[in-house]
Every structure is written in C-alpha cells, then in structure tokens.
Motif scaffolding. Sequence first.
Motif, PDB file in Angstrom:
ATOM      1  N   VAL A 103       0.850  -1.270   0.105  1.00 32.72           N
ATOM      2  CA  VAL A 103       0.172   0.072   0.008  1.00 32.72           C
ATOM      3  C   VAL A 103       0.901   1.248   0.126  1.00 32.72           C
ATOM      4  N   LYS A 104       0.545   2.143  -0.971  1.00 34.93           N
ATOM      5  CA  LYS A 104       1.185   3.632  -0.867  1.00 34.93           C
ATOM      6  C   LYS A 104       0.193   4.412   0.205  1.00 34.93           C
ATOM      7  N   VAL A 105       1.038   5.066   1.242  1.00 37.88           N
ATOM      8  CA  VAL A 105       0.319   5.871   2.126  1.00 37.88           C
ATOM      9  C   VAL A 105       0.936   7.115   2.175  1.00 37.88           C
ATOM     10  N   ILE A 106       0.275   8.059   2.925  1.00 37.26           N
ATOM     11  CA  ILE A 106       0.784   9.373   3.031  1.00 37.26           C
ATOM     12  C   ILE A 106       0.708   9.723   4.694  1.00 37.26           C
ATOM     13  N   SER A 107       1.586  10.486   5.077  1.00 34.62           N
ATOM     14  CA  SER A 107       1.544  10.650   6.672  1.00 34.62           C
ATOM     15  C   SER A 107       0.599  11.955   6.903  1.00 34.62           C
ATOM     16  N   ALA A 108      -0.167  12.045   7.611  1.00 34.03           N
ATOM     17  CA  ALA A 108      -1.033  12.975   7.942  1.00 34.03           C
ATOM     18  C   ALA A 108      -0.194  14.369   8.266  1.00 34.03           C
ATOM     19  N   ASP A 109       0.785  14.449   8.637  1.00 37.56           N
ATOM     20  CA  ASP A 109       1.445  15.589   8.625  1.00 37.56           C
ATOM     21  C   ASP A 109       2.343  16.155   7.287  1.00 37.56           C
ATOM     22  N   CYS A 110       2.317  15.152   6.497  1.00 40.31           N
ATOM     23  CA  CYS A 110       2.882  15.617   5.096  1.00 40.31           C
ATOM     24  C   CYS A 110       1.943  16.714   4.334  1.00 40.31           C
ATOM     25  N   PRO A 111       2.983  17.446   3.630  1.00 41.50           N
ATOM     26  CA  PRO A 111       2.211  18.699   2.892  1.00 41.50           C
ATOM     27  C   PRO A 111       1.185  18.021   1.621  1.00 41.50           C
ATOM     28  N   GLU A 135       2.954  16.599  -1.299  1.00 42.89           N
ATOM     29  CA  GLU A 135       3.774  15.504  -1.496  1.00 42.89           C
ATOM     30  C   GLU A 135       2.830  14.285  -1.903  1.00 42.89           C
ATOM     31  N   ALA A 136       1.388  14.562  -1.189  1.00 43.19           N
ATOM     32  CA  ALA A 136       0.420  13.601  -1.412  1.00 43.19           C
ATOM     33  C   ALA A 136       0.227  13.494  -3.097  1.00 43.19           C
ATOM     34  N   GLY A 137       0.157  14.823  -3.522  1.00 41.43           N
ATOM     35  CA  GLY A 137      -0.170  14.939  -5.216  1.00 41.43           C
ATOM     36  C   GLY A 137       1.046  14.288  -5.931  1.00 41.43           C
ATOM     37  N   GLU A 138       2.252  14.321  -5.364  1.00 43.25           N
ATOM     38  CA  GLU A 138       3.144  13.631  -6.229  1.00 43.25           C
ATOM     39  C   GLU A 138       3.173  12.146  -6.080  1.00 43.25           C
ATOM     40  N   ILE A 139       3.004  11.676  -4.986  1.00 41.98           N
ATOM     41  CA  ILE A 139       2.688  10.313  -5.015  1.00 41.98           C
ATOM     42  C   ILE A 139       1.623   9.643  -5.781  1.00 41.98           C
ATOM     43  N   LEU A 140       0.459  10.490  -5.597  1.00 39.10           N
ATOM     44  CA  LEU A 140      -0.912  10.049  -6.506  1.00 39.10           C
ATOM     45  C   LEU A 140      -0.607  10.264  -8.070  1.00 39.10           C
ATOM     46  N   ARG A 193       2.478   9.916  -9.473  1.00 40.71           N
ATOM     47  CA  ARG A 193       3.734   8.912  -9.887  1.00 40.71           C
ATOM     48  C   ARG A 193       3.074   7.590  -9.992  1.00 40.71           C
ATOM     49  N   TYR A 194       2.281   7.176  -9.005  1.00 42.34           N
ATOM     50  CA  TYR A 194       1.735   6.040  -9.038  1.00 42.34           C
ATOM     51  C   TYR A 194       0.349   5.744  -9.809  1.00 42.34           C
ATOM     52  N   ASN A 195      -0.285   7.117 -10.291  1.00 38.49           N
ATOM     53  CA  ASN A 195      -1.342   7.006 -10.966  1.00 38.49           C
ATOM     54  C   ASN A 195      -2.535   6.283 -10.247  1.00 38.49           C
ATOM     55  N   LEU A 196      -2.608   6.986  -8.822  1.00 31.99           N
ATOM     56  CA  LEU A 196      -3.536   6.611  -8.082  1.00 31.99           C
ATOM     57  C   LEU A 196      -4.837   7.485  -8.017  1.00 31.99           C
ATOM     58  N   THR A 197      -5.649   7.038  -7.467  1.00 27.54           N
ATOM     59  CA  THR A 197      -7.213   7.947  -7.325  1.00 27.54           C
ATOM     60  C   THR A 197      -7.350   8.262  -5.963  1.00 27.54           C
ATOM     61  N   GLY A 198      -6.411   7.637  -4.954  1.00 25.76           N
ATOM     62  CA  GLY A 198      -6.524   8.018  -3.531  1.00 25.76           C
ATOM     63  C   GLY A 198      -5.525   7.518  -2.642  1.00 25.76           C
ATOM     64  N   LEU A 199      -5.348   7.911  -1.434  1.00 28.75           N
ATOM     65  CA  LEU A 199      -4.483   7.400  -0.528  1.00 28.75           C
ATOM     66  C   LEU A 199      -4.942   7.218   0.761  1.00 28.75           C
ATOM     67  N   PRO A 200      -4.500   6.160   1.508  1.00 27.80           N
ATOM     68  CA  PRO A 200      -4.906   6.240   2.915  1.00 27.80           C
ATOM     69  C   PRO A 200      -3.924   7.094   3.585  1.00 27.80           C
ATOM     70  N   VAL A 201      -4.404   7.842   4.716  1.00 22.91           N
ATOM     71  CA  VAL A 201      -3.683   8.677   5.612  1.00 22.91           C
ATOM     72  C   VAL A 201      -3.254   8.066   6.808  1.00 22.91           C
ATOM     73  N   VAL A 202      -1.940   7.969   7.172  1.00 24.53           N
ATOM     74  CA  VAL A 202      -1.721   7.269   8.202  1.00 24.53           C
ATOM     75  C   VAL A 202      -1.031   8.350   9.590  1.00 24.53           C
ATOM     76  N   GLN A 203      -1.441   7.985  10.746  1.00 18.89           N
ATOM     77  CA  GLN A 203      -0.897   8.835  11.729  1.00 18.89           C
ATOM     78  C   GLN A 203      -0.282   7.471  12.537  1.00 18.89           C
ATOM     79  N   GLY A 204       1.328   7.658  12.600  1.00 21.98           N
ATOM     80  CA  GLY A 204       1.726   6.426  13.294  1.00 21.98           C
ATOM     81  C   GLY A 204       1.613   5.114  12.499  1.00 21.98           C
ATOM     82  N   GLU A 205       0.937   4.167  13.557  1.00 26.27           N
ATOM     83  CA  GLU A 205       0.485   2.744  12.667  1.00 26.27           C
ATOM     84  C   GLU A 205      -0.819   2.872  12.168  1.00 26.27           C
ATOM     85  N   LYS A 206      -1.555   3.938  12.841  1.00 27.57           N
ATOM     86  CA  LYS A 206      -3.065   3.942  12.793  1.00 27.57           C
ATOM     87  C   LYS A 206      -3.619   4.680  11.247  1.00 27.57           C
TER      88      LYS A 206
END
Length: 883
Positions: free
Chosen positions: A318-326, A329-334, A336-349
């Motif tokens: 799974v590609k994820v993004i940390s809740a604190d990232c700008p 950066e989420a835009g770049e990941i989306l 780069r991997y041609n995704l339509t959405g990302l789960p956002v993680v805070q620590g393990e959660k």
Amino acid sequence: MEVITTHTTADFDSLASMLAAKKLYPDALLVFPGSQERSLRDFFIHSTLYAFEVERIKNINLRDVERLILVDTRQQSRIGKFAEIVGPDVDIHIYDHHLPSSEDIHGSLEVISEVGATVTLLVNIIRERGVEITPDEATVMMLGLYEDTGNLSFSSVTEEDFKAAGYLLRKGADLNVISNMITRELTAEQVFLLNDLIQSATRYHIHGIEVVIAQASADHYIGDIAVLAHKLKDMENLDVLFVLVLMEDRVHLIGRSRIDEVNAAEIAAEFGGGGHPTASSATIRGMTLLVAHDRLVKLLQEMVRPRRTARDLMVYPVKVISADCPIEEAGEILTRYNLTGLPVVQGEKVAGVISKQIVERAIHHGLKTSPVKEYMSTEFATVGPETPFSRIQELMIGQNQRLVPVLESDHLVGTISLGNLMGVLQEDMMRSVKGAAALESQPLYARKKMISKLIQERLPDRIQSLLMEFGKVGDELGFSVHAVGGFVRDLLMRVENFDVDIVVEGDGIQFAEEFEKRVPCRIRTHRKFGTAIILFPDGSKVDVATARLEVYDSPAALPTVESGSIKMDLYRRDFTINALAFQLNPRGFGELTDFFGGIKDIKERVIRVLHNLSFVEDPTRVFRAIRFEQRLGFQIAKHTQNLMRNAVKMGFAARLSGGRVLAELILILQEDDPVSAVKRMRDFDLLRFLHPNLKFTEETEALFERIHHVLSWFDYLFLEEEYERWLIYFYGLIDLLKEEEVAEVCQRLSMNEKEKTRIIEGKKQAEQILLQVFAWISSDYTPKRSEIYTVLGALSTETKLFMMAKTTQMATRRYISLYFTQLKDAKPLLKGADLIRLGIQPGPAIKRNLANLLKARLDEQLMTREDEMAFLVRSLEMSNGRT
Ligand code: ATP
Ligand code: MG
C-alpha cells in the motif's frame, strides 16, 4: 520413524498400496492422513482382513517422522496434516499413478507411472524383489487394483496392471472375496459409461470456483447414472460435479455440490429439473450434448456465487501518506503511481483517506504546503481481508466511498480503489458475454492423446516431413499450427488421404509466405479470408486457414491473449468427426485435440453435428452428412437426423443457392457408389427439392446399379479417357423427367447455358441414338464398324457410358464396347505428308482422303501401310478416270 500414508478420503487402491508399501518398508507405520471413506470403514469392520495395524494420526508425533512414503498421491493438498512436514528435513518416497500437477511434492525416490492403479507399481516391485505375500494380502491388493481399473476395463489400464493382477492371482488372491467386497457392482455398460465420463471430465474455474463437468452418451437407456456421478465425485474428491449423459434422444443431467457457492437444484431447475442444493437432476429434450453443455457452462457463469472477498480485490503493498506531510507530496505520490486516492496514516494507525480530487483542488487554491490531515476525510469505513464482495460493492457504490482500506488486526494490508472494483465487475461481464468458448478449462484427466505413432506408420515420409516443416515454421513465427479436418479423420480411420488442411493460430498468410521461402513451392493467398494454398511441384497442395487470435484486454492487468482460437475454429466445423486436429509444432507434434468427442464418434461410427443450429448456419451440411454417412458406412445420430428433417421442413431451400446445391450434389454423385446416398436424400425429402417430380424409383435404382457396373468396367480398361463420373449418374437421376422438367432442374441448380445444353442435349442424344441402334437390331441390320464409329463418335464419353447402362440390349452394349476398345483410337498409318508425296493436292483433298482411309481401316479392309497405299492409288485412279 518411517510413515506410509496416502491421500485423504482413501479408497481401496490407496489402502492396497499402503499395504503393499508396508511389504517394502516393514518398519514403517501405516497412517491415514484423515478420516476414511465410509465404504472403506465398512471394509475394515466387516472384512476378515482386519489384521493389519493402522496408527491414528493423532497418536504420532509428526516431528519424529524421518521418512514419509506417499502412495497414490503426491499432491500436497491431499495429504492432510502431513503437508506440514514436507520439506528438506524429511526424506520422501513416492509411488503414484496420477498425472503431474502444479502442487506436486518431489521425493528422493519417485516411482511414478500412468498405470491403472498405484498398487500395480508396488506389486511389480514386490514381485521383482521376491518379497513374500500372503493370500489375504494378495486379495486386498487385488481389490485395490480392481476398483481403480473398473475390474481391469478402463482405458487407463496398461499391460503392467495385468501383470500385477496375474501375479496376485498366483499368490492366492481370492476373487470371491473381491466380488463380494466391491459393493454395488457396476454392469459392463455402466463401467463403459463411467470410463467415458472419466475421460471427458473437465475442470472449469468459474468465478474462482472449481467445477467439473463430465459427459458421455449411450445408445440406449442405462440406469443408475446418479451412482456413476457419485463414484466419479468420490474418486476425485470433487466439490462440484455436473454429469451430462445423452441417452436415446435425451440428455440427463446430474448435479452434485457440497459448497454453498453452487446450488445444484437451481441449475437443474433451469433445465426443467430440480432437487436439493447438494444433489439434483434434470432430463433435457431437444438439445445435443454440446448444446446442453454450453448452456450449463453459461448458467454456471451466471449462477455461481463468486467466492470473492476483499483479499481478492485489494492492491498491495500500500502507498500511504503521513497525516503531517504537505498536500503537495500527496499530489506527487498520486501522480507518480497513477492513483485515485491514498490512505492517510498517523503512526501505525489509518487516520483517514484523501482523494486525488481533493488534493488537486487544494493545490489549485494554493494550499500545497498545508498538511494532509487538514483535508483528509475521517469518516470512512475499513474492511477486513475476508469481507465479502457484496459489502465492498455496497460501500463503494452505495455509500460512495472511493477508497477502502483493508485492515488485518489493525494493520493496513491493502487498499481497494473504485478502479479495482470496476475491473472485477467488468471481468465478470466479459466472462458472461464471451461465454463458454473462451472459458478457461482443462481436462481433469489430462491424458494427452498422441498420435505420433499413427503418423509414422500411416503417412509417407514426404507428408511426415512436410508436417514437421509446418511445425517448425510455426515455431519460428510463434504460431501454433494444427492439421485439421478430413485428413485427421481419415488418418484415425486408417483411410488413405493425403489432402492436408492446416490451421494456423495467428496469420495463415504470413505463415505461407514464410514457408515459401524455405521449401520449393508456390503460394496463392486470399487476404480477405486469411487463407492460402501452398502448391507443390508434384501437383499436390495444402490448404492453410487462419484461426485468429482473439485479443482482449483483461481489465485487471496487461492485455491478455486468448489462445482458444483453435477451439473456435473447430467449433465452426460441420461434424464431430471432422472437428479433430493434431498439433504440428515440434513440442507437441502429434498431440490430438478432440473437444467435441470426434474420436468417440469415429469409434461408434456416428455423424453428429456440434450444435443445434448447425444446419441453420449452413444447410449444405445436410448433404454433407449424407455423403459422409454413406461413404464411411456411419450412421447419422438420431438427434442430428431430427435437426436435418427440421431444416428441410423449415424451408432451408430458400437459403441455399443453386450453385452450392449443385456442388454438393456433384460430390455425392462423384462418390464411389452413390445409390445409398441418393436413397438417403430421398428419405430426407431432398429430391423433391431439386424437382417436385423427381423420384428415385426401383427403376432408377436398377439404372444406378448398371451405371456402377459400366463405370467399373470402363475404369478397368485403363483408357486414358477423362470423364465426369457424376454426370452419368446425373443422367440416371433425371432419366424419367421430361425435357421441360430437366430444364427446371438445371435452373434450380443455377447451371449456366453451356452446362444446361450439355445436360439437355446429352439426354436427348442418348435417347435418339438408342432408338437408332434399336432400329438396326430389330431390322436385323448389322452396322459397319465405321458406321458405329460415326454415330457414337459424335457423343460425349459420358453420354456413351450412360447409354451403355441404360440400354437393355446386349447388342447396343457390344457396339459401345467395341467403340471404346477398338474403334475410338483408330488412325490411318499414312500421314498427310505421305499423301502429298503420292501426288495428292494439299488442301481439302488430303482431309477427304485421310477420312476415307480411316473408314476403310475401321471396316477392316486395310491392315498394312501397303494396303493403305494401294487403296489410295486405286481411289486416285478412279477419280482420275472420272475426270
Ligand atoms: P473429403 O474427404 O470429402 O475431402 P473433408 O472432410 O476433407 O472430406 P472437405 O470438404 O475437404 O471435407 O472440407 C475440409 C474440412 O473443412 C472438413 O473436414 C470440415 O472440418 C470443414 N468443412 C467443410 N465444409 C464444411 C461446412 N459446410 N461446414 C462446416 N465445416 C466444413
Ligand atoms: Mg478434403
């Protein structure tokens, strides 16, 4: 510790094999991997052979096993708990007669051979090593041998099985015990039928569920097919089995299922039957086996409930993004991997999800440096890996959640996007649209029939090397190449036929062009149909057809190439016996393809269409069916006959061009002895279709017999005289029609003027000349040989031969025979040049004098060259005298 074991739900063969193995490994323990089948338990309790000890699996410590001896299986999934210890620490010996599978275990010793029963392999080792066995032991071993080979009658039986049986008998195996033991003994017919079912059993993967379909046919009713279905199901430990048996003109369906995903009763209900979800049946009328089969597969595709869960849909890692990232950066990941959405993680959660849409909008508003957590959505549902498909569909489509995280004990293990879900839905749709033909299936008993030996024995070297060359060219281009049609049929029937037809899976024209570069030949191509003809210097030719590869995109991954095209090609053919093919590529050279039971129909001498619409699709097949039936001495199957009659009744005439009917009629009349075929045409009301007044009476039949006779005589003369065989029979067929009627027949057959004239004039001439000859005979006039020559010489060979058959006068026949054997090729010995030397003026005089010479020669007045010279001198003198 050494352990001998076998597959779960052991049967007599596996039991017998364990016992036999114990003779080879005396210190080993016998342990069943699971519970035994009921009949086997009964056997333990009731039999007198309750002597040998079997250890229960729960009483042994798996870690103590140093050597595992597997008998009658080598599939990891079939040995229960023992699968856990398969690995480098345990020495494994295998004795098995099953075909290889992808999950095969490998051993340091493998005795694997496709004999009828595994016990055979062991008994033959026992015999070789001279290990002693008691009569009781021999009996148990024989029992296993008998059960797995249908009392030595299945086609899987080999010479080895008989050897083993012979040895066991010698060692005192008690056949009485055995026949008591094999409860509910099958009749010979049932054994045959079961054998056919085994041979035809095919595994289908339908929405991830394995379904086996087996089919067979019998001429008359055979009882208890449910028992056979049950037996087959037990033998292979199947979850879902459908059996189709054609008996008389009905197809009997038996369904068995022990899983919730397949409801046997629902399927049977679609065929007008019923039963329970686990066991059902139906009697189907008006369908061929093939049609019933295809319908069954379609129904299964619609009605099997997919066993699909989140695990099957999710994407990972799974590609994820940390809740604190700008956001940026989420835009770049989306992107780069041609995704339509990302789960956002805070620590393990997993704290939320964020969609591409939101990210883009945020960036648009100049918020690219804000942390993701500010814009993520926190109201979202998660699922577990086992969450069923329906729930996911509900979430994503019903509740509009475009990204679903999959958690397993609070760990993020995957995500499902709307794209994944749509892909799967689309795949389902494609499956049901594409239908049975493209369905992935494989024979359960993938015993590939090789006919390489037959090829070697029956085909001349020239043809063999030709076939191999085709295969090599195929390999080079990456095309699979098959020999098909009448050539294959005749090879299997051991009838000489070197008319090779091949089908190329790919591009037949490219194939022919490549072939032309390597072998001296010419090719003619037909782009529109993707066909080519390869012409060889010796005048022989090979037809090349294309079976197009059907390419379609599998939504989930890369474009997929469907390789079932040879099946589609064969499906378009006329009869099962003509729908056989064998592979020419080197790897599988001589491997037979028989999707539609052609082999069986050859064995049983049956002409059978592949599906109910066959005659509707191409009505000329009505004629072809008759032609093959009579030529091969086969019988058109009952249902096929019904379909033929229907086609005739439902005005199939309207859709057939005269030209095609003529072509078929010619082929029929061109056969060696067309009488029976024409009679069959009459039975199917096809003559009336040529002309309402066309009858095939006893008189016509007698005429046909005489034609046959005359033609045999004529062929026997070995004259180099070409003639059209069919035409003589055609004259015979229309003999009783009036001239206008004959004209109508010609019209119906769309003959051109020239052909029409040939028919009408030929018939008229035959009648006139027969009358003339009859006049000679009845007035006791003996015609001169030259007269016969002149009268008959004006007629075509076909007309003369027809007259010979039609006349009842010996004398007439004699005249015609005289013509062919003595008169036809007579020539004066002198040539034009000789005549000029004798002083005859070049020009018409030469021709006239040569004709006179021929006439005198025919009438046997001249023998030698001198005779001819004298004759000429005399006639010159006479004409000089006159002037
Ligand atoms: P023969 O020995 O009379 O040549 P054949 O089986 O080779 O018999 P062909 O007419 O040469 O018959 O046709 C070759 C093959 O093409 C057939 O075996 C059959 O598979 C297929 N075929 C021919 N005509 C039809 C048709 N009308 N409908 C379907 N398939 C056909
Ligand atoms: Mg042919």
